[in-house]
Design a protein around this motif. Sequence first.
Motif, PDB file in Angstrom:
ATOM      1  N   GLN A  50     -43.800  57.102 -16.487  1.00 35.39           N
ATOM      2  CA  GLN A  50     -43.197  57.284 -17.809  1.00 35.39           C
ATOM      3  C   GLN A  50     -44.002  56.593 -18.910  1.00 35.39           C
ATOM      4  O   GLN A  50     -44.221  57.146 -19.980  1.00 35.39           O
ATOM      5  CB  GLN A  50     -41.763  56.746 -17.800  1.00 35.39           C
ATOM      6  N   CYS A  51     -44.390  55.371 -18.624  1.00 33.65           N
ATOM      7  CA  CYS A  51     -45.195  54.614 -19.568  1.00 33.65           C
ATOM      8  C   CYS A  51     -45.940  53.542 -18.791  1.00 33.65           C
ATOM      9  O   CYS A  51     -45.711  53.356 -17.590  1.00 33.65           O
ATOM     10  CB  CYS A  51     -44.337  53.998 -20.675  1.00 33.65           C
ATOM     11  N   ALA A  52     -46.811  52.835 -19.449  1.00 36.24           N
ATOM     12  CA  ALA A  52     -47.671  51.867 -18.759  1.00 36.24           C
ATOM     13  C   ALA A  52     -46.864  50.797 -18.047  1.00 36.24           C
ATOM     14  O   ALA A  52     -47.201  50.374 -16.938  1.00 36.24           O
ATOM     15  CB  ALA A  52     -48.636  51.238 -19.751  1.00 36.24           C
ATOM     16  N   ALA A  53     -45.800  50.341 -18.668  1.00 38.19           N
ATOM     17  CA  ALA A  53     -45.012  49.276 -18.054  1.00 38.19           C
ATOM     18  C   ALA A  53     -44.226  49.764 -16.851  1.00 38.19           C
ATOM     19  O   ALA A  53     -43.976  49.013 -15.912  1.00 38.19           O
ATOM     20  CB  ALA A  53     -44.062  48.665 -19.091  1.00 38.19           C
ATOM     21  N   GLY A  54     -43.804  51.007 -16.887  1.00 33.30           N
ATOM     22  CA  GLY A  54     -43.037  51.552 -15.766  1.00 33.30           C
ATOM     23  C   GLY A  54     -41.551  51.278 -15.863  1.00 33.30           C
ATOM     24  O   GLY A  54     -40.790  51.666 -14.967  1.00 33.30           O
ATOM     25  N   TYR A  55     -41.098  50.622 -16.916  1.00 32.33           N
ATOM     26  CA  TYR A  55     -39.670  50.370 -17.104  1.00 32.33           C
ATOM     27  C   TYR A  55     -39.403  50.220 -18.596  1.00 32.33           C
ATOM     28  O   TYR A  55     -40.302  49.962 -19.397  1.00 32.33           O
ATOM     29  CB  TYR A  55     -39.215  49.124 -16.343  1.00 32.33           C
ATOM     30  N   ASN A  56     -38.129  50.416 -18.964  1.00 28.38           N
ATOM     31  CA  ASN A  56     -37.721  50.360 -20.367  1.00 28.38           C
ATOM     32  C   ASN A  56     -38.584  51.263 -21.242  1.00 28.38           C
ATOM     33  O   ASN A  56     -38.920  50.923 -22.389  1.00 28.38           O
ATOM     34  CB  ASN A  56     -37.778  48.917 -20.903  1.00 28.38           C
ATOM     35  N   CYS A  57     -38.982  52.419 -20.689  1.00 22.91           N
ATOM     36  CA  CYS A  57     -39.810  53.368 -21.439  1.00 22.91           C
ATOM     37  C   CYS A  57     -38.942  54.180 -22.386  1.00 22.91           C
ATOM     38  O   CYS A  57     -37.735  54.358 -22.161  1.00 22.91           O
ATOM     39  CB  CYS A  57     -40.554  54.299 -20.495  1.00 22.91           C
ATOM     40  N   GLY A  58     -39.557  54.688 -23.418  1.00 20.12           N
ATOM     41  CA  GLY A  58     -38.838  55.505 -24.364  1.00 20.12           C
ATOM     42  C   GLY A  58     -38.557  56.897 -23.810  1.00 20.12           C
ATOM     43  O   GLY A  58     -38.944  57.251 -22.694  1.00 20.12           O
ATOM     44  N   PRO A  59     -37.888  57.728 -24.599  1.00 15.87           N
ATOM     45  CA  PRO A  59     -37.581  59.082 -24.155  1.00 15.87           C
ATOM     46  C   PRO A  59     -38.848  59.910 -24.011  1.00 15.87           C
ATOM     47  O   PRO A  59     -39.870  59.618 -24.630  1.00 15.87           O
ATOM     48  CB  PRO A  59     -36.679  59.623 -25.269  1.00 15.87           C
ATOM     49  N   PRO A  60     -38.796  60.959 -23.210  1.00 16.48           N
ATOM     50  CA  PRO A  60     -39.975  61.806 -23.029  1.00 16.48           C
ATOM     51  C   PRO A  60     -40.264  62.624 -24.279  1.00 16.48           C
ATOM     52  O   PRO A  60     -39.387  62.878 -25.098  1.00 16.48           O
ATOM     53  CB  PRO A  60     -39.584  62.707 -21.865  1.00 16.48           C
ATOM     54  N   THR A  61     -41.524  63.020 -24.390  1.00 17.47           N
ATOM     55  CA  THR A  61     -41.969  63.831 -25.516  1.00 17.47           C
ATOM     56  C   THR A  61     -42.678  65.071 -25.014  1.00 17.47           C
ATOM     57  O   THR A  61     -43.500  64.995 -24.091  1.00 17.47           O
ATOM     58  CB  THR A  61     -42.917  63.033 -26.419  1.00 17.47           C
ATOM     59  N   LEU A  62     -42.380  66.206 -25.619  1.00 16.02           N
ATOM     60  CA  LEU A  62     -43.090  67.459 -25.357  1.00 16.02           C
ATOM     61  C   LEU A  62     -43.765  67.902 -26.638  1.00 16.02           C
ATOM     62  O   LEU A  62     -43.193  67.797 -27.722  1.00 16.02           O
ATOM     63  CB  LEU A  62     -42.118  68.550 -24.883  1.00 16.02           C
ATOM     64  N   THR A  63     -45.003  68.400 -26.518  1.00 14.91           N
ATOM     65  CA  THR A  63     -45.727  68.894 -27.687  1.00 14.91           C
ATOM     66  C   THR A  63     -46.197  70.315 -27.432  1.00 14.91           C
ATOM     67  O   THR A  63     -46.440  70.723 -26.287  1.00 14.91           O
ATOM     68  CB  THR A  63     -46.939  68.007 -28.010  1.00 14.91           C
ATOM     69  N   ILE A  64     -46.343  71.056 -28.505  1.00 13.10           N
ATOM     70  CA  ILE A  64     -46.871  72.423 -28.429  1.00 13.10           C
ATOM     71  C   ILE A  64     -47.446  72.765 -29.797  1.00 13.10           C
ATOM     72  O   ILE A  64     -47.053  72.186 -30.813  1.00 13.10           O
ATOM     73  CB  ILE A  64     -45.752  73.424 -28.031  1.00 13.10           C
ATOM     74  N   ASP A  65     -48.421  73.656 -29.810  1.00 10.99           N
ATOM     75  CA  ASP A  65     -48.873  74.201 -31.084  1.00 10.99           C
ATOM     76  C   ASP A  65     -48.928  75.710 -30.984  1.00 10.99           C
ATOM     77  O   ASP A  65     -48.813  76.294 -29.896  1.00 10.99           O
ATOM     78  CB  ASP A  65     -50.213  73.598 -31.532  1.00 10.99           C
ATOM     79  N   ASN A  66     -49.078  76.347 -32.115  1.00  5.25           N
ATOM     80  CA  ASN A  66     -48.959  77.799 -32.161  1.00  5.25           C
ATOM     81  C   ASN A  66     -50.153  78.520 -31.560  1.00  5.25           C
ATOM     82  O   ASN A  66     -50.124  79.735 -31.395  1.00  5.25           O
ATOM     83  CB  ASN A  66     -48.724  78.291 -33.592  1.00  5.25           C
ATOM     84  N   PHE A  67     -51.224  77.786 -31.199  1.00  3.28           N
ATOM     85  CA  PHE A  67     -52.352  78.423 -30.523  1.00  3.28           C
ATOM     86  C   PHE A  67     -52.475  77.974 -29.071  1.00  3.28           C
ATOM     87  O   PHE A  67     -53.514  78.196 -28.441  1.00  3.28           O
ATOM     88  CB  PHE A  67     -53.645  78.154 -31.294  1.00  3.28           C
ATOM     89  N   SER A  68     -51.443  77.379 -28.548  1.00  2.01           N
ATOM     90  CA  SER A  68     -51.438  77.055 -27.128  1.00  2.01           C
ATOM     91  C   SER A  68     -51.419  78.345 -26.322  1.00  2.01           C
ATOM     92  O   SER A  68     -50.589  79.225 -26.567  1.00  2.01           O
ATOM     93  CB  SER A  68     -50.211  76.223 -26.770  1.00  2.01           C
ATOM     94  N   PRO A  69     -52.339  78.504 -25.335  1.00  2.00           N
ATOM     95  CA  PRO A  69     -52.312  79.726 -24.525  1.00  2.00           C
ATOM     96  C   PRO A  69     -51.081  79.819 -23.629  1.00  2.00           C
ATOM     97  O   PRO A  69     -50.770  80.894 -23.131  1.00  2.00           O
ATOM     98  CB  PRO A  69     -53.601  79.624 -23.698  1.00  2.00           C
TER      99      PRO A  69
END
Length: 1015
Positions: free
Chosen positions: A716-735
């Motif tokens: 999830q994150c470098a620490a492995g605990y107390n990580c923030g919520p997940p994030t998804l990214t996309i752009d309009n030219f993603s295949p």
Amino acid sequence: MLRAFSCLLGTLALLHGANAIGQTTCVSFTSSKDSFAIVNNHKAASILISPDDWPGVQRAAFDFQADVQRVSSVKPSLTNYTVPTSPAASKPPASAPVIIGTLGKSSLIDHIVNASNIDVSSIEGKWEAFLTRVVSNPLPGVSSAYVIIGADKRGTIFALYDHSEQIGVSPWYWWADVPTTTHSNIFVSNSGCSHGSPSVKYRGIFLNDEQPALQNWAMEKFTNGTGAPGTNSPFNHFFYTKLFELILRLKANFLWPAQWSSAFGTDDPQNQFLADWYGVVMGTSHQEPMMRSTPVEFSEFGSGPWDYTTNSANINKFWLEGAERAKPFESVYTMGMRGFGDLPLAETTDISLLQGVINNQTEILQSVYNESDVSNIPQVWCLYKEVEGYYDDGMKVADYITLLWTDDNWGNIRRLPTLDERNRTGGAGIYYHLDYVGSPRDYKWITTTQIEKVYQQTSLAIQRQADRLWILNVGDLKPYERETEFFLTYGWNASIWNQDNIHSFVSQWATREFDLTADHAALVTSIVGNLTRFNARRKPELVANTTYSLTNYREADNLLAEWSALEAASTSVYNSLSKDKQPAFFQLVHHPVLAGNNLNQMYVAAGKNNLRASQAFLSTNQLADKTQQLFENDFTFEEQYHALLNGTLVRNSSILRCGSTEIGPTDLGYYYWQQPMTNTMPPITRVQSKKQALPGVMRIAPEGNPGAWPGDNPFQCAAGYNCGPPTLTIDNFSPIANRYVDVGAGGPQPFTFSVSSNVSWLSFSPSKGSISPNNPEQRVFINVDWSKLSGGNSFAVVNFNASAPGEFPLGPEQVAVTFIATKNSPSSGFKGFVEGTGVVSIEAAHATRKSTVQGISWTEIPGLGRTLSAVTPLPLQDTTFSAGAGPTLEYDFFTFDSKSGSGNVTVNVLLTTALNSNTDQNPLSYAVSIDSQPAVTVVPIGPEPPGGVPNGWDGVNGWVANNIISTATTFNSVNPGAHTLKISMITPAVAIQKIIIDAGGLQSSYLGPPESITI
């Protein structure tokens, strides 16, 4: 979706309806005014042959007689015929005959040539050439005949087998149970067929790694359970005569026999005699000098150690006996010396010792043949592994000895003749592999070699005049029938094949073997092309749980979809075939598809099982069960194979039926380079099915991230605990046009879920669902309505809400995912590839522009490579260019980012594996540049130590195992905007598959990101 190959059925103008591959046909099955009847109205033309012709020709005539009967159910008469000295001396045939014979050997043919003034100048004195035609008044009382004339023994034999193949008898009729396509009538054109000397003089195969499969099968089929005295080898003359016939039907002429636990010359005293009698030239492998088997034969008949420094007298005696035994027969002598077990000689070996070995072997030949000049006795020095190092270090042999260059055991030719090496009278040749036991890992289970790769490498051998002798390591022969035939067919006549029509070889092969319609032949061509492409990406023996990315670019999912489509296509063809054709199709096509799909499904399932366990998903257990079932399926496919034709008539197999015991190569669970002693399932794990996961009932895993929420996870994150919520990214030219989140159970508690967002521009499919132990996981796709967004970044929160009956044992009932959508806009008027998610990915064949210099341009070899194809400079010449001066590929692309905003991008060029076959002093290289920046010379392959391999080649993650060479070149000052990538030729033989420009978003994967969107 199954990627279709262009079958190019119309491009090879050589095929006009008969069942031959790559030949100008003279056979038809309907009469015309310009045809001669072989069979018509249930009557066959008689066959005449002179009693003084070669025994092998007479034997092949019997095969031709039998083939006509196989096709038409009419058996022609076959007669030894002597030209009558007077009209009353011999009764002429009742109808127009077929007359067979060898120029200068057959008194019958010589009489006809002289009496009829046939022009034989096109074949006279030519190696293995032939012509045929209808001749008027060839003999007293005979008004016309179809005359088949060979320039030499094998010229006549090949002419006969050429006609057999054209009328519908596959060379594999016995070895692969290919049924014969029948016809009531058979005709040949009056003008007949012809063929000049082959492109390669000696064309042959090497049986190798024959234990356990081939050896156990031969023991069952050709012995009473007991093999040869001393060796217990089953490879007797009953076995070899079947193989000799196959070799000749394939227009080949040469054999290195089986060597492990076998000795061709002593296992059966008829072996060597019958090879010559049939017309097959014999040799011995690269490690077996002077027509004697080692280590088997020396261990049985030699004396002392295999050490030339201390035991040269006994070894010379051993070689002398081999030469004396071979003298009456047509042979090619292997010169030099290697250690037992295909190993180097002792460390004390040096060039002077090896030079002395060959000098002494030359003296043996002079003595045996009673000739001081032995230049007319065919000899070959195989530059295999460390022996090539001796050559590179200065060792030389007589000019008349053929230099046999080798591949790296993985289909990459190590060296080919340079310009100053091409005038040697002995010429050069190649030793090539379809099968190998050794580092970095064995590969010998199912077919894994692309015909396109064989063509690309062997066309180099033709261009560089390594055309004296070609030998192909075929392992135990199956399952490499098709690829073996292509190698030999290309050596028979290289001039007719090119990058645009090599796929028609498969379509013609499929038509011949299975009597297919054009549509089905095209489909089989696509099936075979994709089967070998998928298996060549990484040999099945090298595939592991994490070979293909489980999280990035949907790589593993797409891989399995491709394999499933391939199996569906193969099944559709299999089910459409008649019962008599299904066994051959199963052996040659369907079994490797079923087995290959199953293997890849199993490894991906095991990989997902491990991943889901780390993510605390209950679906871990379903994936474990699936892996277990797929593992057992592997043997089920073996049993299907063995049950073909009621389990009694299957001729040969890499999975062999030996009594009631299944014996064949293992393919699952390699621990090091050698095959495992039994198949082993990949590691799987389980979670406790009745225990709830600590974070609660619902687990979510967003695409592109091996982590899972809620709770803690090392990804999830470098620490492995107390990580923030997940994030998804996309752009309009993603295949990849959407994103997903996997929702799953964290234990036995069933629940329902719903998906919602704080914005209107997102939609979800599905937006709700039910999760239970019987349905522990569901995928939710998140779609963006780009029409509702303005330029730049837009942010949203996607909430996954769980509702379970009763009270939650632990944890929250909602997980939030941050979703970022970036809408980019290229400059107005731009046309080309557009960066998506920080990457520009380009298939090399899709250049925006390309240039031609000195008649050379980058040309596509369709199908070659891991994803689409490869491009290489053609035509092949010895021309080289300075950086930026050669033929150029140009790709227009547009970026919105750079690596860490620095203005830097990295250009990754993925090349077809190769070696510096034109020497390390003139290595493979190309030049790359962006815009007006100076061209950078890239040398992808470092120097090879003498007899060794370059850095990066070896290991289970080396480039030969990955079947790709990736080079990275970083460019500065490539700011967001429109650009042009230029790749130019420096040396020939570079073959580029794919280009990946990393602008900061490249994720790890095996095949690379999918191709970028173009506008």
